[in-house]
Design an enzyme around this catalytic site. Structure first.
Site, PDB file in Angstrom:
ATOM      1  N   GLN A 253      -8.741  15.457  -0.763  1.00 22.16           N
ATOM      2  CA  GLN A 253      -7.368  15.493  -0.238  1.00 22.16           C
ATOM      3  C   GLN A 253      -6.586  14.221  -0.538  1.00 22.16           C
ATOM      4  O   GLN A 253      -5.379  14.180  -0.313  1.00 22.16           O
ATOM      5  CB  GLN A 253      -7.420  15.689   1.285  1.00 22.16           C
ATOM      6  CG  GLN A 253      -7.777  17.083   1.694  1.00 22.16           C
ATOM      7  CD  GLN A 253      -6.742  18.082   1.206  1.00 22.16           C
ATOM      8  OE1 GLN A 253      -5.671  18.181   1.754  1.00 22.16           O
ATOM      9  NE2 GLN A 253      -7.063  18.820   0.146  1.00 22.16           N
ATOM     10  N   CYS A 254      -7.262  13.182  -1.033  1.00 20.06           N
ATOM     11  CA  CYS A 254      -6.569  11.889  -1.096  1.00 20.06           C
ATOM     12  C   CYS A 254      -6.206  11.447  -2.504  1.00 20.06           C
ATOM     13  O   CYS A 254      -5.021  11.354  -2.836  1.00 20.06           O
ATOM     14  CB  CYS A 254      -7.431  10.829  -0.421  1.00 20.06           C
ATOM     15  SG  CYS A 254      -7.686  11.164   1.334  1.00 20.06           S
ATOM     16  N   ILE A 255      -7.209  11.174  -3.330  1.00 21.73           N
ATOM     17  CA  ILE A 255      -6.939  10.497  -4.610  1.00 21.73           C
ATOM     18  C   ILE A 255      -6.012  11.323  -5.523  1.00 21.73           C
ATOM     19  O   ILE A 255      -5.097  10.779  -6.126  1.00 21.73           O
ATOM     20  CB  ILE A 255      -8.259  10.116  -5.338  1.00 21.73           C
ATOM     21  CG1 ILE A 255      -9.190   9.349  -4.390  1.00 21.73           C
ATOM     22  CG2 ILE A 255      -7.984   9.298  -6.588  1.00 21.73           C
ATOM     23  CD1 ILE A 255      -8.649   8.044  -3.862  1.00 21.73           C
ATOM     24  N   ASP A 258      -2.261  11.615  -3.033  1.00 20.61           N
ATOM     25  CA  ASP A 258      -1.463  10.541  -2.443  1.00 20.61           C
ATOM     26  C   ASP A 258      -0.548   9.847  -3.453  1.00 20.61           C
ATOM     27  O   ASP A 258       0.635   9.616  -3.150  1.00 20.61           O
ATOM     28  CB  ASP A 258      -2.376   9.524  -1.731  1.00 20.61           C
ATOM     29  CG  ASP A 258      -3.200  10.194  -0.623  1.00 20.61           C
ATOM     30  OD1 ASP A 258      -2.989  11.389  -0.375  1.00 20.61           O
ATOM     31  OD2 ASP A 258      -4.044   9.513  -0.019  1.00 20.61           O
TER      32      ASP A 258
END
Ligand SMILES: NC(=O)c1ccc[n+]([C@@H]2O[C@H](COP(=O)([O-])OP(=O)(O)OC[C@H]3O[C@@H](n4cnc5c(N)ncnc54)[C@H](O)[C@@H]3O)[C@@H](O)[C@H]2O)c1
Length: 417
Positions: A253-255, A258
């Site tokens: 969900q992040c790299i 974001d």
């Protein structure tokens, strides 16, 4: 609000400190499991969760009508990308709307979901103030990014310093006081926008460095060099170098998400975030590169990909987690299937998964399964996997995670990234 990879560990930490915690989630299954003390997040110990639920320190609910009874509301809902790769903050909007409906004086609201700079003050704040209450006087609003690294036992919710920005100094101080109860260090910053951008800088730093090292891997391939050997030697430099490793692509969900939030906000202000776009481009190319490697490796053995049996080892986007969201493994599986390969997988963390529209089970990792595969592709490096078994029995291995010896001692059945 949101009992996922971020919300559940946070709820447990507050409950352990003696707070009375309510977890609100729209996912009925998660609510049920949490209330039964069954942990669906590997970093949350089932023993801790069950004990806290039994002691009535932690209760989960799907109902939003009790929000006004709570003193603090922490929003930990997902922030995915739309198909157009633009931010989708609809979950933040619906959580904020639910809070706004019953906002009362004295409440502290903290947004923890990763999002673009300006979400807290330009989007959430007007929703909360619409009912007439004033921030900093009647209620407090802050942003504090979650920085956990699922699967990492060294750095946990409690030990990772917490960055906090408030709409007003009172908001920041209230949030700081709250988080001091459960984390060892808090880092107050001057605004919610700064706190939002801190998180995006951290993950953009990772995405860009992974993109760089993936590009170096592609270059090393052209130059006939072993990129892993290059990195191992480079990282002996005691300063000025930080090792990042190539792989089959980025997920979670992040790299992958974001930096796109930051790039989108920059674009709105007429600025093109070129490093971010370039890293994204290279990182998203990696699954294609892995498939090329598989095709070449089979070709060298006079085998077409069409009709070959491919066993993928690891579906999660990184090691030692059960999170398969946006994992590059699915892209690899899709491309292999489209070209006629028969794709199976083994992942100790993922008992079943949907591969190319079909629900599949994780194959056991046995001599037979390994021997039957025309090619075994290592996509994650879970600590519990038996790589020596794979090495001994797989006829052909494409290894994207360097699970084998360094410095040219690779066996003849091994192709490294
Ligand atoms: N997973 C990570 O490693 C990580 C690390 C740091 C930050 N983050 C960020 O934290 C946020 C949450 O991520 P996550 O991994 O915990 O997501 P998740 O999908 O695991 O959990 C989010 C939960 O929120 C629930 N939810 C959705 N809309 C809701 C609503 N309106 N009200 C109440 N609940 C709602 C979902 O059902 C889900 O259970 C995201 O912004 C993510 O980028 C994630």
């Amino acid at each position: 609000m949101g009992l996922g990879y971020v919300g559940l560990p946070l709820a447990v930490e507050f409950a352990k400190e003696g707070f009375s915690v309510t977890g609100v989630d729209i996912d009925g299954t998660r609510v049920e499991q949490a209330n039964q003390g069954r942990s669906y997040i590997p970093d949350v110990s089932e023993r801790d969760l069950a004990r806290l639920v039994r002691a009535k320190r932690l209760v989960a609910t799907g109902a939003f009508d009790g929000l006004s009874n709570l003193d603090v509301l922490i929003i930990c809902v997902p922030t995915p990308l739309r198909k157009t790769r633009e931010p989708d903050i609809s979950a933040i909007l619906s959580a904020s709307q639910a809070i706004a409906k019953s906002l009362r004086p004295g409440q502290l609201i903290v947004l923890e979901s990763t999002t673009y700079p300006g979400t807290t003050d330009e989007v959430v704040l007007p929703m909360l103030e619409a009912g007439g209450l004033k921030v900093g006087r009647d209620f407090c609003l802050a942003f504090s990014p979650e920085r956990i690294d699922p699967g990492n036992c060294t750095h946990t919710t409690r030990t990772i310093p917490k960055v906090i920005g408030g709409i007003t100094p009172t908001c920041r101080d209230m949030a700081t006081l709250l988080y001091r109860q459960i984390v060892s260090q808090v880092v107050p910053v001057s605004s919610t926008k700064v706190a939002e951008t801190v998180k995006l800088l951290e993950n953009t730093f990772r995405a860009v460095n992974i993109g760089l090292v993936n590009e170096i891997a592609l270059m090393c391939d052209k130059l006939g060099l072993d990129v892993w050997e290059v990195i191992e030697a480079a990282k002996t430099k005691p300063f000025g170098f930080l090792a990042f490793y190539p792989g089959p692509g980025i997920g979670g969900q992040c790299i992958p998400h974001d930096p796109m939030y930051l790039a989108w906000k920059a674009r709105v202000h007429g600025f093109e975030a070129r490093f971010i776009e370039l890293a994204d481009h290279i990182n998203r190319y990696m699954p294609h590169y892995v498939v090329d490697k598989i095709v070449q490796a089979l070709n060298a053995r006079k085998k077409p990909l069409n009709g070959s049996r491919i066993l993928l080892i690891g579906l999660t986007y990184k090691k030692d987690v059960n999170d398969t969201r946006d994992s590059p493994a699915f892209e690899v599986a899709r491309m292999l299937s489209e070209r006629g390969a028969q794709v199976d997988y083994h992942d100790p963390y993922v008992p079943t998964a949907e591969l190319n529209g079909t629900r599949c089970r994780s194959n056991p990792l046995t001599q037979d399964q390994l021997r039957r595969a025309d090619c075994v592709v290592i996509l994650t490096n879970h600590s519990t996997l038996d790589y020596s078994l794979i090495r001994r029995h797989a006829p052909l291995i494409v290894d994207t995670r360097n699970q084998y010896d360094q410095a040219g001692r690779a066996p003849s059945n091994l192709v490294k990234l």
